[in-house]
Motif scaffolding. Sequence first.
Motif, short mmCIF file in Angstrom:
data_model
loop_
_atom_site.label_atom_id
_atom_site.label_comp_id
_atom_site.label_asym_id
_atom_site.label_seq_id
_atom_site.Cartn_x
_atom_site.Cartn_y
_atom_site.Cartn_z
N THR A 145 -14.86 -9.62 -5.65
CA THR A 145 -15.37 -10.84 -5.04
C THR A 145 -15.00 -12.03 -5.91
O THR A 145 -14.71 -11.88 -7.09
N GLY A 146 -15.02 -13.21 -5.34
CA GLY A 146 -14.77 -14.42 -6.10
C GLY A 146 -13.31 -14.80 -6.08
O GLY A 146 -12.58 -14.49 -5.14
N GLU A 147 -12.88 -15.46 -7.13
CA GLU A 147 -11.49 -15.88 -7.24
C GLU A 147 -11.06 -15.80 -8.69
O GLU A 147 -11.89 -15.78 -9.60
N MET A 148 -9.76 -15.73 -8.91
CA MET A 148 -9.25 -15.69 -10.27
C MET A 148 -7.87 -16.34 -10.32
O MET A 148 -7.18 -16.45 -9.31
N THR A 149 -7.51 -16.77 -11.52
CA THR A 149 -6.19 -17.30 -11.78
C THR A 149 -5.57 -16.43 -12.86
O THR A 149 -6.19 -16.19 -13.89
N LEU A 154 -9.67 -7.47 -7.65
CA LEU A 154 -10.76 -8.44 -7.59
C LEU A 154 -11.67 -8.08 -6.43
O LEU A 154 -11.25 -8.04 -5.28
#
Length: 52
Positions: A44-48, A42
């Motif tokens: 940048t940002g966020e993830m699940t 990843l």
Amino acid sequence: MMPVSLSLSFDSLRHAYAGSIVYPPGGRYGPRIQQDIQLVLLYTGEMTVTID
């Protein structure tokens, strides 16, 4: 749930692919059934990530 041990040797590796993809905010990929190993980076940002 007991942890699963993954045994993968480089000798058994037959193919490797690399790529890049950009998802829009709120974008998603799946659900899907996958028999391979996927490494995700990843930037940048966020993830699940949900693994069943």
